[in-house]
Design an enzyme around this catalytic site. Structure first.
Site, short mmCIF file in Angstrom:
data_model
loop_
_atom_site.label_atom_id
_atom_site.label_comp_id
_atom_site.label_asym_id
_atom_site.label_seq_id
_atom_site.Cartn_x
_atom_site.Cartn_y
_atom_site.Cartn_z
CG HIS A 1 1.26 12.66 -26.13
ND1 HIS A 1 0.69 13.17 -24.99
CD2 HIS A 1 2.42 12.10 -25.76
CE1 HIS A 1 1.49 12.93 -23.97
NE2 HIS A 1 2.55 12.29 -24.42
CG HIS B 1 3.51 17.08 -24.49
ND1 HIS B 1 4.44 18.09 -24.56
CD2 HIS B 1 4.10 16.06 -23.80
CE1 HIS B 1 5.54 17.71 -23.93
NE2 HIS B 1 5.36 16.48 -23.46
CB THR C 1 20.52 7.93 -15.57
OG1 THR C 1 19.56 7.10 -16.23
CG2 THR C 1 20.79 7.40 -14.18
CG ASN D 1 0.43 18.41 -21.15
OD1 ASN D 1 1.31 17.57 -21.11
ND2 ASN D 1 -0.58 18.45 -20.31
NE ARG E 1 2.15 18.04 -13.40
CZ ARG E 1 2.47 17.06 -12.61
NH1 ARG E 1 1.87 16.94 -11.44
NH2 ARG E 1 3.38 16.18 -12.95
CD GLU F 1 -1.75 17.00 -16.54
OE1 GLU F 1 -0.77 16.44 -16.02
OE2 GLU F 1 -2.14 16.82 -17.69
CE LYS G 1 3.54 -5.27 -78.82
NZ LYS G 1 4.74 -5.71 -79.54
CE LYS H 1 6.70 18.04 -14.77
NZ LYS H 1 6.88 16.74 -15.32
CD GLU I 1 9.31 16.97 -22.53
OE1 GLU I 1 8.67 17.94 -22.08
OE2 GLU I 1 8.76 16.03 -23.14
NE ARG J 1 -4.16 -1.81 1.79
CZ ARG J 1 -4.22 -2.84 2.63
NH1 ARG J 1 -3.38 -2.91 3.64
NH2 ARG J 1 -5.12 -3.77 2.45
CG HIS K 1 8.12 11.96 -25.01
ND1 HIS K 1 6.75 11.92 -25.12
CD2 HIS K 1 8.41 13.01 -24.19
CE1 HIS K 1 6.23 12.90 -24.39
NE2 HIS K 1 7.22 13.57 -23.82
CE LYS L 1 1.62 14.27 -15.13
NZ LYS L 1 1.16 14.34 -16.50
N1 NAD Z 1 6.09 10.63 -15.31
C1 NAD Z 1 6.16 11.65 -16.15
O1 NAD Z 1 5.73 12.75 -15.84
C2 NAD Z 1 6.80 11.45 -17.46
C3 NAD Z 1 7.12 12.56 -18.26
C4 NAD Z 1 7.75 12.35 -19.49
C5 NAD Z 1 8.07 11.06 -19.89
N2 NAD Z 1 7.73 10.00 -19.10
C6 NAD Z 1 8.06 8.64 -19.49
O2 NAD Z 1 9.47 8.50 -19.56
C7 NAD Z 1 9.78 7.44 -20.43
C8 NAD Z 1 10.90 7.83 -21.33
O3 NAD Z 1 12.02 8.12 -20.53
P1 NAD Z 1 13.48 8.22 -21.13
O4 NAD Z 1 13.46 9.06 -22.34
O5 NAD Z 1 14.36 8.59 -20.04
O6 NAD Z 1 13.74 6.75 -21.69
P2 NAD Z 1 14.43 5.46 -21.04
O7 NAD Z 1 14.20 5.35 -19.62
O8 NAD Z 1 13.97 4.34 -21.88
O9 NAD Z 1 15.96 5.73 -21.31
C9 NAD Z 1 16.47 5.81 -22.62
C10 NAD Z 1 17.62 4.87 -22.86
O10 NAD Z 1 18.81 5.40 -22.31
C11 NAD Z 1 19.45 4.48 -21.44
N3 NAD Z 1 20.08 5.28 -20.42
C12 NAD Z 1 19.44 5.95 -19.42
N4 NAD Z 1 20.34 6.67 -18.76
C13 NAD Z 1 21.54 6.46 -19.32
C14 NAD Z 1 22.83 6.96 -19.07
N5 NAD Z 1 23.05 7.87 -18.14
N6 NAD Z 1 23.85 6.51 -19.82
C15 NAD Z 1 23.63 5.63 -20.84
N7 NAD Z 1 22.43 5.15 -21.11
C16 NAD Z 1 21.40 5.58 -20.36
C17 NAD Z 1 18.35 3.59 -20.97
O11 NAD Z 1 18.84 2.33 -20.61
C18 NAD Z 1 17.46 3.51 -22.20
O12 NAD Z 1 17.96 2.54 -23.08
C19 NAD Z 1 8.51 7.12 -21.15
O13 NAD Z 1 7.99 5.92 -20.69
C20 NAD Z 1 7.59 8.26 -20.83
O14 NAD Z 1 6.24 7.88 -20.83
C21 NAD Z 1 7.12 10.20 -17.90
#
Ligand code: NAD
Length: 1634
Positions: free
Chosen positions: A285, A281, A143, A278, A274, A270, A902, A260, A198, A134, A297, A156
Site C-alpha cells: 500500500h 499490503h 468484470t 492483507n 481477516r 476485520e 577561463k 476469502k 491477489e 438509507r 494495486h 467493503k
Molecule cells: N472493496 C474491497 O475490498 C477492495 C479490495 C481490493 C480493491 N478494491 C478497489 O478496487 C479498485 C480497483 O479495481 P480494479 O482493479 O478492478 O480497477 P477498475 O475498476 O478501475 O478496472 C480496471 C480497468 O479495466 C476496465 N475493465 C473492467 N472490466 C473489464 C473487462 N471485463 N473488459 C475490459 N475492460 C474492463 C475498467 O473500465 C478499468 O478501466 C480500487 O479502487 C481498489 O481500492 C476494493
C-alpha cells in the site's frame, strides 16, 4: 430462461448464504435470477463506459428478454447508467452524480442496483447502495479478476477523498456476486495479472496445493482468457463445452474466492483473521500510495509480498526456498517483484520510494497498533506465522527496504561457526539441464534457489523441456524429464536470461536440440544490457562450424541469438572449440552432445584451456546421469584436450544431491580468517568436484590460517586479527571466482609471506594473484572493480595482464565509511562484506545482487555467523526537486580554448563564491619548475600531454571541493583526460565550457606570446576541439569579456493585436557593450546557481505569494534589451520562447528550428541586462508553438542547452516521451522543471478525470506543475478553482493553473504561481487572453484581493524628502493601489501610533530623529536592526496564527554595504581601513555595513568624541573601531572607505571656514578607495568634491544613490517585488534638480 442456456455453476457461500455464483457466460442467468429472486419496481445497472462498450448491450438484451415475459402493467423498469472509467470516479462527486441520477429517475427504496465492472464500480456503487434511501439492495457483477477474487467479496465499499484512498465507506453486503469468468476475455492482460497478484496472495497464506497449481500452470491459466469463447457459442457455459484451461481458471478463481469468503465469514469486520488477506499490503500500500496511478494495486502488492516475505525470512521464520517460490510464481504472471523492475524504476515517481518516505506512509495503516507496524508474516507457503498480522519493528522493515546495507564490525557472535552454504550454482545448473533432458523423474536436493537457477528453470519451461514441482516444503525439486524433446517457444516469446552467464552459455547449445520441420522456426535467447556485452562468440562459432544455424540479432559475439530449429536437431561430429575464455562453452557442448545427430568429438583449441575443474565437474555430473565421457591421452598417457561423448539419453537417477557451493564457502571462511575466529563449512571438502574447494588450502593456509579439511568438511581458524600474511605469488586459475575473496583479505595482509613465497621484485606486503584474466568478462570487470573499490579504503593495487597485485595495509589505516559499488555482482558484494567485518562504516550499495548465488547471505551473516547488519538509505532526501546529479560544494572545472576567458571568469567566480581559484597551468609549472612553453620545447607535446593529464588527475582528487579550476585549453586532446572530465561532469561536479567568439580569440592570441604556438591555424584547432569541449562539459558559459558587438537589422513591423512596436523601428543598430559590473553580476549568478550555493530561483514561487513571468515573444531579443528594465517591471522571471526565435528578426511564420548558437547568444544577451531567472520554453506546433513537431532530437538538444547555460527553469510539455523528460530531469541540477499540459482543443474539463491524471503525471515529472485549459465560458474558471481546491492544503508542488482565451482572463488574475504575463511593449501576446503585470494588479485590487495600503515617512524635517517620489512612482509603475505620505512629527506621538495601528497600514520609513525612538512600538527587530540599534523601516507581518506584528528593519546598512562591496576593487577588505564621520543613528548603520563588508579596522570621527565613544561601546570589540581625535592623525594608515553621515553643510574642505568640520586632503592618501556621503543635498558635497580633486582613482558615491538604494530595498521588503529602479531614478532626478 431456457434450459439449454442454464449454466453449470459453482456456488460459494459467504456469511451463511450461497450468494456467490461462478461460471462462464452468465448474463442471461444473471438477468433471470435477479428478476425472479429479487423483485423490485426498478433495476438500475451502473457500469463504466469501457465495460459498457463490451458488455452492456448483452445485459440490456437479456433483461429486456426477461422483462418481455412480464405483463406491461407489472413490468419493472430497467435503467442503465454509465460513469467514466478509472479511480477518479470513486469520489464524492462520483457518488453524488449517481445519486442524482437515481433521484432524478424517482428511484425508491425497493430499487435494486447492479454494479457491473471492476473494483471501482463495485466499491462506488456499493457505497451508493449502502446510503441511498438509507440503504438499498445491490448485486455485484465483477468484470476484472481483481474484483472477482477480492473487491466484490466481503462487503467493503468505499470512495476516495483527496486525503487518501477508501477513507469514506461502509460494510454493505451484496445480495449476489455473479462471477462470470468470460468477462476476463476482454480484460487487458495487465489487468489480469493485477488480479493474479491477489490470487497468488490468497494461496500463499492459505493453501499450498493451490499455490503449487498456480506455480506450475501459469501458462495454461493465462491462456484461458486468451480465447474468444463468445464466438465459440459460449464455450464454457456448461461443463461439456468447457476447455481444460477454462476449468483450471475457474477452479483457481473459485479457490481464491472460497478462502476469502471463509475468512470474511469468520471475521466480517476485520478484527483479526481477516487481516491475513492483507499479506503484502502493508508495504504494498505504501508503494501504491507513491506510484498510483502509474502502477496498479496488484503490482504494488506483488512487490509488497516480496518485501514482506523477506521480512519473514530475516526474522528466521521463512525459508529462502519459499521466498524463491513466491518470486517465481509472481514473475510467471508477469508481475513486478522488486522496485528495481524496469517498469517501476523508470517512473519518475519511483525516486520517491525512499525508505523514510515508505515508513512514513506506513504510519497510516488500519492494522497498526499505535505506532507499531504490523505485517502478515508467512511461515511457509500456505501458512502464516500467526493467525493475524504480526508486529514488526521499524528497524527490521528499514533493513529489508533499504537498497544498501552496512556491516557492523565485530567478532562473530557464533564463533566457532558451523554452517552449510547453499547448493553449488555450477552443479545446480548442470543438474537442472541434465534432469530436464533426461528420461524419468529426478528429485534434486539442496538445489540453489537463486536468480540463476530460476532463469534456467524458466527457460526449460519455456522450451517445454521438462516439468517441475516441489516437495518437502520446497526443499526438493521434482523434475519430470522430457527425454531431450524440446519445442520452439510460442511466436514472439524470447527467452530472457537476465545477466545469468551460465544459463546463457548452456542454453545456447540446448536450443540447438530443439527439433522442428517448420521453415524459419527459431528460438531467441536474450539478456540484460550487461549480458549483451558478455562473450559467447567462440561457442557460437564452434556450433555454427559443425552445421548448427545460429544468428546474432544485435552485436556479433554476444546475445541475443536466434537459434534455428531443424528437423535433425543438433549436428554432432567433430567440433572444434576455442576454450581459453570460458569453460562454460565446453560444458555447454558436453551437456548436450549425447542428443546430437551423431557422436561428438570435442576438441579444444586455441591455447590454454581455462578452468579445467569446471570441465571435470560437468563430466562428473554427466556420469551420475548415465553418460560417460572419455578424454584422449597421448602415447605418454598425458591428457589431451579431446573429449568423446557417446550418443544416448540421460537416465535420471531417482535422487541427486547437489553439493554446497564452494565459491560461497570462501566468504564465511574468510570472515574467520580476518577476524581471527573459527568456521567450519559442511558439505565441502577435499573430495569436492569444485575448484574453489581448494581456496582454504591454497589461499587461507598461505595467509597464516589453520586449515583442516576432510573429504566433505573444511575448518579454518584465522590468526589473531591483523596478523594475516601477504601471500607473495598465488595462481588462482583453478578457483578464479574466489580471487575477490582473496583480494579483500590481501588488502589487510601485512605480515611477510611464508619463506619461499616472498617476491623478489615487490614489497613484502604484496599478494600477486594471477591466472584470473577471465574475471574481466564476468558480471562486471571484476579486476577493475576490486582495484577501484579497494582504492576507496586507501588500499593500493596494481593491475597486471593476468591478474593484480595488492599491497596489504594495517586494518586501522584503512579508510572507514567506504561506499562500495557492487556492479550488480554478487561476488563483489559478498567479498567486500568480509572487509566490512573489520572496517567500520563499509556500505554495500546494492545488497540484493547477492540473490544470484546466496539470496539470504545477509540473513545468514546475521543469524548463522553472528555479524549484524543494518539497512542504509543511500539517498536521504526524496522527490525530484532534490535529485542532484552533482555533489554539493563540488569544484567547478573550466575548460575551453586558450584565450576564451577561463582565468578571468574563473577568478571572478571564485571571488563570488568565496572559493579558491586554481590555474592548472600554474600547478603544472610549479610542479615541473618550468614554463609550459619550455616544457613543450624541451620534451615535446606528447610528454607534455601526459604530464598535463597527471596534473588533472591530481586536481580531480585533491581540489574536488570548493575550487574553481581553470584547465589548459589542450587538455581535451588527450582521450584519457576527456574520459576523466566526462566522468566528473556526469556525476561529481560541473565542468564548464567557457566560450568566446572565435574572432576575438584569434585577435587575443595574436597579442600574446608566452605560450607555445599551436603550429596550425587556430580556427582548425578550434574546430577540432569544439566537439570535445562539448562532450566533456556539463555546462557552458559564454564569455563576453571582450567587445562583442552585434548589429541587428530590424525592419519595421506591425502587429495584429495592437501591441505597439516602439522598440524596433526601421533600421536600428544595437550594440551590446557589456559593463564590467554586468559580467561580474552574471558570473556570480551563474556560478552560484550551477553549484547550488545560491540557486537563482524566484523567491515568490511559494505558498501565500504571487509570482509572474514575462513571456518574451520577440523573434530577436536584442532590440528589447535596452527596454528590459521596463518590460520586467514586477515580474519574477522571464520566459524565453525558443520556438519563436528567428535569426531573421522577423516573427516566425513557418515552423523551424532556430540554430543552437543563436539561441545561446540570445540567452546570454538577456543575462547581460537582467539577473532574473529564465524560464526556457519551446513549444511544437501541436503544443501551440512554432517548433516543428518532428524535430524531437533538436528540441531536446535545445532544452539541454538551456540547462547548460544555467537557465533556472525549463518548461517541458508532458506530451514529450517520458524517458526524454526523465533524461533532462536527471541532469537539471539546481534548475527546475515545469511539467506542463496545454489543452488547445477546449474539450478538457477541469472536473473530469483527465485533468487529475494530467496533474498527477506532471506532479511526478516536474518541480512545478502547469496545466492550461481553454475557457469556453466563465464557468470554466470556477471549475478550475474547484479543481485546485480539491487538491487540499497539504504541501504540494507549486501549481500554475490557467485558462486561455478571453473568458479565461479571470483565471490568469487568480492564479498565484508563475502567471504568464505580457507587456504592452511586446510585439504580440504569447497566448490568447494574456494580461500585463500591472493589469493583473489592478484587477486583483478591484476584486478585493489586493486592498489599498497606506505607507508613511515618520521624521522631521521631511518636507523635501524624496521618499514619496520613490515609493509612489514605484507603486504606480507596478499598478499597485498603495500610497506613500509624509507624517511629520517632532516626536513619536499619537499620530504615529494611530497610523501604525490602522488596519490599512502597509509600512513606514523612519528618519531623523525617530530611528531609535520608534523601537518600543515594535514587536520585533531584524538581527541587523538589533545590532545597529536603529530602525529605518517598519513592516507589518502576519504571524502563523494570522495576527499582525510590527517588525523593524534597517535598509541603510544594506545600501551602504552594497555601495562599498560593489565598488571596492582590487583591495582585500581585511587589510582595508574604513572611516566613518559622525556618531548619530546613520553612523551606526555605516559601522555595521563596514564590518559586514569585512573591513579589518574602522576609524570613527565625531566632533564630540564622547558620543563617538558611546557608539563604539555599543558594538562588539571585533568590529575594531578606533575613535579619532583628529582627522589628520590616522594611526593605522589612510582609509580606503570613507563614509560621512553628517549634513553637507557641516563639512568643509576650506581650512579657513570655522563653523564646519575641516576635511584634510590627507584622508584620500590611499591610492584608491570608495567615498560615500550620506548627505544628498547638494549632490556635490564638500567631501565628494575634495575626493574628486585629490585622487581621481577614488569611486565617489553620492547620498542620492544611497538614498535610492535603501528606498528600493524598503520597497522590496514591503511588496515582495523588485522596485522599477530606472523609472524611479528618472523621476527622482527630475524632481531633485527642480
Ligand atoms: N472493496 C474491497 O475490498 C477492495 C479490495 C481490493 C480493491 N478494491 C478497489 O478496487 C479498485 C480497483 O479495481 P480494479 O482493479 O478492478 O480497477 P477498475 O475498476 O478501475 O478496472 C480496471 C480497468 O479495466 C476496465 N475493465 C473492467 N472490466 C473489464 C473487462 N471485463 N473488459 C475490459 N475492460 C474492463 C475498467 O473500465 C478499468 O478501466 C480500487 O479502487 C481498489 O481500492 C476494493
Amino acid at each position: 430462461m431456457t434450459d439449454s442456456r442454464k449454466p453449470d455453476l459453482y456456488k460459494v457461500s459467504i456469511l451463511g448464504k450461497e450468494s456467490i455464483h461462478c461460471g462462464f457466460h452468465l448474463i442471461p442467468y444473471i438477468a433471470h435470477t435477479v428478476l425472479t429472486t429479487l423483485p423490485s419496481s426498478t433495476y438500475v445497472l451502473v457500469t463504466d463506459t469501457r465495460v459498457a462498450k463490451f458488455h452492456l448491450s448483452a445485459f440490456e438484451a437479456a433483461f429486456n428478454a426477461e422483462l418481455g415475459t412480464i405483463a406491461v402493467e407489472k413490468r419493472p423498469r430497467f435503467l442503465s447508467h454509465l460513469i467514466p472509467p478509472g479511480e477518479t470516479s470513486k469520489s464524492r462527486e462520483g457518488k453524488a452524480e449517481i445519486e442524482d441520477f437515481l433521484l432524478a429517475n424517482a428511484c425508491t427504496r425497493d430499487t435494486l442496483i447492479l454494479a457491473l465492472g471492476g473494483g471501482v464500480v463495485g466499491d462506488l456503487v456499493g457505497f451508493v447502495a449502502a446510503t441511498f434511501m438509507r440503504g438499498v439492495r445491490f448485486v455485484q457483477i465483477p468484470t476484472t479478476l481483481l474484483a472477482m477474487v477480492d473487491s466484490s467479496v466481503g462487503g467493503k465499499t468505499a470512495i476516495d477523498t483527496p486525503h487518501g484512498k477508501n477513507l469514506v465507506g461502509a460494510f454493505w453486503q451484496p445480495e449476489y456476486i455473479f462471477i462470470d469468468a468470460a468477462f476476463l476475455e476482454t480484460l487487458p492482460i495487465r489487468e489480469f495479472s493485477n488480479g493474479m497478484a491477489e490470487v497468488v496472495k490468497t494461496a500463499a497464506i492459505w493453501d499450498e496445493n493451490e499455490f503449487a497449481t498456480l506455480e506450475s500452470r501459469a501458462v495454461d491459466i493465462t491462456s484461458a482468457i486468451q480465447i474468444e469463447s463468445a464466438k465459440n457459442s459460449h464455450a464454457g457455459r456448461v461443463v461439456s463445452t468447457r476447455s481444460e484451461s477454462q476449468k483450471l481458471l475457474l477452479s483457481v478463481i473459485v479457490g481464491s474466492i472460497s478462502v476469502k469468503a471463509h475468512i470474511v465469514t469468520i471475521d466480517e469486520r476485520e478484527t483479526g483473521l481477516r487481516n491475513l488477506v492483507n499479506f503484502g499490503h502493508t508495504i504494498g500500500h505504501a508503494i501504491e500510495a507513491i506510484l498510483t496511478p502509474a502502477v496498479l494495486h496488484g503490482e504494488c502488492v506483488s512487490i509488497g509480498m516480496m518485501f514482506e516475505a523477506e521480512v519473514a525470512r530475516q526474522m528466521g521464520v521463512l525459508s529462502q526456498v519459499a521466498v524463491g517460490r513466491l518470486s517465481r510464481c509472481l514473475k510467471a504472471y508477469n508481475l513486478p517483484i522488486a522496485v528495481t523492475d524496469s517498469r517501476i524504476a523508470s517512473l519518475p515517481a519511483a525516486r520517491q520510494l525512499t525508505v523514510d518516505h515508505l515508513l512514513d506512509v506506513m504510519k497510516v495503516d488500519k492494522k497498526n497498533s499505535g505506532t507499531v507496524k504490523k505485517i502478515v508474516i508467512l511461515s511457509r507457503i500456505g501458512a502464516t506465522y500467526e493467525q493475524k498480522a504480526t508486529a514488526v519493528s521499524d528497524q527490521r522493515i528499514r533493513n529489508v527496504l533499504s537498497e544498501a546495507i552496512t556491516v557492523i564490525p565485530a567478532v562473530p557472535r557464533n564463533t566457532p561457526v558451523k554452517m552449510a552454504t547453499p547448493g553449488s550454482k555450477s552443479i545446480s545448473n548442470r543438474a537442472l539441464v541434465l534432469a530436464a533432458l533426461g528420461q524419468g523423474t529426478c528429485r534434486l536436493k539442496n538445489l540453489l534457489h537463486s536468480d540463476d537457477t530460476q532463469v534456467m528453470m524458466q527457460a526449460l519451461i519455456d522450451l517445454q523441456g521438462a516439468t517441475f514441482s516441489w516437495e518437502d516444503n520446497g526443499d526438493t525439486l521434482v523434475v519430470q524429464g522430457g527425454g531431450g524433446s524440446l519445442a520452439v517457444p510460442p511466436a514472439g516469446k524470447e527467452i530472457y536470461l537476465q545477466n545469468a552467464g551460465t544459463a546463457a552459455r548452456f542454453l545456447t547449445t540446448v536450443c540447438t536440440l530443439v527439433k522442428s520441420d517448420k521453415q524459419g522456426a527459431a528460438t531467441v535467447i536474450t539478456g540484460n544490457a550487461r549480458m549483451k556485452q558478455r562473450p559467447c562468440g567462440p561457442l557460437v562459432d564452434a556450433l555454427r562450424a559443425s552445421g548448427n544455424p545460429i544468428e546474432y540479432r544485435e552485436n556479433a559475439g554476444s546475445l541475443p541469438l536466434s537459434i534455428s530449429a531443424t528437423s535433425a536437431g543438433m549436428h554432432g561430429g567433430h567440433i572444434r572449440l576455442a576454450a581459453s575464455i570460458s569453460s562454460q562453452y565446453v560444458s555447454s557442448i558436453l551437456l548436450c552432445a549425447p542428443y546430437a545427430s551423431s557422436p561428438v568429438v570435442l576438441e579444444l583449441v586455441g591455447g590454454q584451456v581455462i578452468s579445467q575443474p569446471y570441465i571435470d565437474m560437468t563430466i562428473g555430473v554427466m556420469k551420475s546421469f548415465g553418460i560417460m565421457v572419455t578424454r584422449d591421452v597421448d602415447a605418454a598417457g598425458k591428457h589431451l584436450d579431446v573429449y568423446r561423448i557417446p550418443t544416448g539419453p540421460y537416465r535420471n537417477p531417482s535422487e541427486f544431491t547437489i553439493e554446497s557451493d564452494a565459491s560461497s564457502a570462501t566468504y564465511p571462511l574468510a570472515i574467520a580468517a580476518i577476524t581471527g575466529t573459527t568456521c567450519t563449512i559442511t558439505g565441502i571438502g577435499s573430495a569436492s568436484l569444485q575448484g574453489d574447494a581448494g581456496f582454504a588450502k591454497g589461499v587461507l593456509e598461505a595467509m597464516g590460517c589453520k586449515v583442516v579439511q576432510t573429504d566433505n568438511e573444511t575448518t579454518v581458524t584465522g590468526p589473531p586479527s591483523g596478523q594475516l600474511r601477504a601471500i607473495g605469488f598465488v595462481d588462482m586459475e583453478p578457483m578464479t571466482d574466489a580471487f575477490l575473496t582473496a583480494s579483500v583479505l590481501a588488502a589487510v595482509a601485512t605480515q611477510p609471506p611464508y619463506a619461499g613465497r616472498a617476491l623478489a621484485d615487490a614489497p613484502v606486503n604484496t599478494t600477486r594473484i594471477l591466472g584470473i584474466a577471465n574475471q574481466r568478462v564476468k558480471e562486471c570487470n571484476r579486476i577493475k572493480a576490486i582495484i577501484d573499490e579497494l582504492a576507496k579504503f586507501g588500499v593500493h593495487t596494481k593491475e597486471l595482464d593476468d591478474g593484480l597485485e595488492i599491497y596489504g595495509k594495517p586494518i586501522g589505516e584503512l579508510n572507514q565509511g567506504a561506499s562500495i559499488n557492487c556492479y550488480d555482482d554478487h561476488r563483489v558484494a559478498m567479498a567486500f562484506s568480509v572487509l566490512g567485518t573489520v572496517v567500520a562504516g563499509t556500505v554495500l550499495e546494492e545488497k540484493r545482487c547477492v540473490a544470484k548465488t546466496w539470496p539470504n547471505w545477509w540473513d545468514d551473516l546475521e543469524n548463522k555467523i553472528g555479524i549484524s547488519t543494518k539497512g542504509v538509505e543511500l539517498h536521504t532526501s526524496a522527490g525530484p526537486s532534490v535529485d542532484r546529479y552533482h555533489e554539493h560544494g563540488a569544484s567547478v572545472f573550466l575548460t575551453g580554448m586558450r584565450g576564451a576567458g577561463k582565468t578571468f571568469i574563473g577568478t571572478l567566480a571564485a571571488e563570488a563564491l568565496g572559493w579558491k581559484f586554481t590555474d592548472a597551468d600554474a600547478v603544472f609549472e610549479s610542479k615541473h619548475g618550468m614554463l609550459v612553453s619550455e616544457f613543450v620545447r624541451d620534451k615535446g607535446w606528447e610528454a607534455f600531454r601526459e604530464s598535463e593529464k597527471a596534473v588533472l588527475d591530481e586536481l580531480l582528487l585533491t581540489r574536488d571541493k570548493k575550487h574553481i579550476v581553470s584547465l589548459g585549453g589542450g587538455i581535451v586532446e588527450t582521450p584519457s583526460a576527456r574520459e576523466a572530465l566526462k566522468n566528473y561532469a556526469k556525476s561529481r561536479g560541473p565542468v564548464v565550457h567557457v566560450l568566446r567568439e572565435i574572432d576575438e580569440i584569434v585577435q587575443y592570441l595574436g597579442e600574446e606570446t608566452s605560450r607555445p604556438a599551436y603550429g596550425e591555424a587556430i580556427e582548425d584547432v578550434f574546430r577540432r576541439r569544439q566537439p570535445w569541449y562539448a562532450e566533456v562539459s556539463s555546462h557552458e558559459f559564454i564569455s563576453h569579456t571582450g567587445t562583442l558587438q552585434q548589429s541587428i537589422q530590424v525592419s519595421k513591423k506591425s502587429t495584429s493585436d495592437g501591441h505597439a512596436d516602439d522598440i524596433a523601428n526601421g533600421r536600428t543598430v544595437h550594440t551590446i557593450l557589456p559593463t564590467s559590473s554586468g559580467v561580474q553580476a552574471e558570473v556570480k549568478r551563474y556560478f552560484e546557481h550551477i553549484t547550488g550555493l545560491r540557486p537563482n530561483l524566484a523567491p515568490n514561487v511559494q505558498p501565500g505569494k504571487r509570482s509572474y513571468f514575462l513571456s518574451l515573444t520577440f523573434p530577436d531579443l536584442t532590440p528589447a534589451l535596452p527596454l528590459m528594465d521596463l518590460l520586467t517591471i514586477g515580474v519574477d522571471a522571464l520566459e524565453v520562447r525558443a520556438d519563436l526565435l528567428s535569426m531573421s528578426g522577423f516573427p516566425v511564420t513557418t515552423p523551424s528550428v532556430p540554430p543552437r548558437a543563436y539561441v545561446a547568444t540570445q540567452v546570454t544577451a538577456i543575462r547581460q541586462r537582467t539577473g532574473l531567472p529564465i524560464v526556457f520554453t519551446l513549444r511544437t506546433t501541436s503544443q501551440g508553438g512554432m517548433f516543428p513537431d518532428g524535430a524531437q532530437t533538436e528540441a531536446m538538444e535545445l532544452f539541454d542547452l538551456a540547462l547548460r547555460l544555467g537557465c533556472e527553469y525549463i518548461d517541458l510539455e508532458t506530451s514529450w516521451p517520458e524517458e526524454r523528460i526523465r533524461e533532462l530531469h536527471s541532469r537539471k541540477g539546481y534548475s527546475q522543471v515545469i511539467a506542463s499540459w496545454h489543452d488547445w482543443s477546449g474539450r478538457m474539463k477541469w472536473l473530469g478525470s483527465e485533468v487529475s491524471q494530467k496533474y498527477k503525471l506532471a506532479a511526478e515529472l516536474g518541480d512545478i506543475v502547469k496545466i492550461v485549459g481553454t475557457a469556453g465560458d466563465i464557468g470554466d474558471n470556477i471549475d478550475l478553482l474547484l479543481f485546485v481546491r480539491s487538491l487540499g492544503k497539504t504541501p504540494r508542488k507549486p501549481f500554475l493553473a490557467i485558462n486561455m482565451g478571453e473568458q479565461g482572463k479571470m483565471s490568469r488574475i487568480l492564479n498565484s504561481t508563475f502567471s504568464p504575463v505580457t507587456h504592452p511593449l511586446l510585439p504580440s501576446r504569447a497566448a490568447p487572453g494574456q494580461l500585463s503585470f500591472a493589469e493583473i494588479q489592478e484587477a486583483l485590487h478591484l476584486v478585493g484581493l489586493l486592498p489599498k495600503q497606506q505607507f508613511y515617512l515618520f521624521g522631521t524635517p521631511i518636507s523635501h524628502s524624496m521618499s514619496p517620489t520613490i515609493h509612489n512612482t514605484a507603486f504606480a509603475t507596478l499598478g499597485l493601489p498603495h500610497h506613500y505620505d509624509l507624517l511629520e512629527t517632532e516626536s513619536v506621538d499619537d499620530k504615529v501610533k494611530a497610523a501604525i495601528a490602522a488596519s490599512d497600514f502597509g509600512g513606514a520609513s523612519i528618519t531623523i530623529p525617530h530611528k531609535l525612538a520608534v523601537i518600543p512600538l515594535l514587536d520585533g527587530l531584524s538581527e541587523e536592526a538589533q545590532t545597529i540599534g536603529a530602525v529605518n523601516t517598519i513592516v507589518p507581518r502576519k504571524r502563523a496564527d494570522g495576527t499582525r506584528e510590527l517588525w523593524g528593519d534597517n535598509t541603510d546598512w544594506a545600501a551602504i554595504h552594497h555601495m562599498v562591496a560593489s565598488n571596492l576593487k582590487g583591495v582585500s577588505p581585511a587589510s582595508a581601513k574604513g572611516l566613518v564621520i559622525g556618531a548619530g543613528g546613520t553612523s551606526r548603520a555605516a559601522l555595521y555595513a563596514l564590518h559586514r563588508a569585512g573591513i579589518g579596522a574602522i576609524y570613527l570621527y565625531n566632533r564630540t568624541a564622547s558620543s563617538a565613544k558611546t557608539v563604539v561601546a555599543s558594538f562588539p570589540a571585533t568590529y575594531n573601531i578606533h575613535v579619532l581625535d583628529n582627522l589628520d592623525v590616522l594611526p593605522l594608515g589612510p582609509p580606503t572607505v570613507i563614509i560621512s553621515t553628517i549634513p553637507a553643510s557641516a563639512t568643509t574642505s576650506d581650512s579657513h571656514t570655522h563653523n564646519a568640520l575641516f576635511l584634510p586632503a590627507s584622508i584620500f592618501a590611499a591610492p584608491q578607495g570608495v567615498v560615500i556621503d550620506m548627505a544628498y543635498k547638494p549632490s556635490a558635497t564638500p567631501l565628494l568634491k575634495l575626493a574628486r580633486a585629490v585622487n581621481a582613482s577614488w569611486v565617489v558615491v553620492t547620498g542620492l544613490s544611497v538614498l535610492l538604494e535603501q528606498g528600493y530595498r524598503q520597497f522590496e521588503i514591503w511588496t515582495g517585488r523588485r522596485a522599477p529602479r530606472s523609472i524611479v531614478e528618472k523621476e527622482v532626478l527630475a524632481k531633485y534638480s527642480l
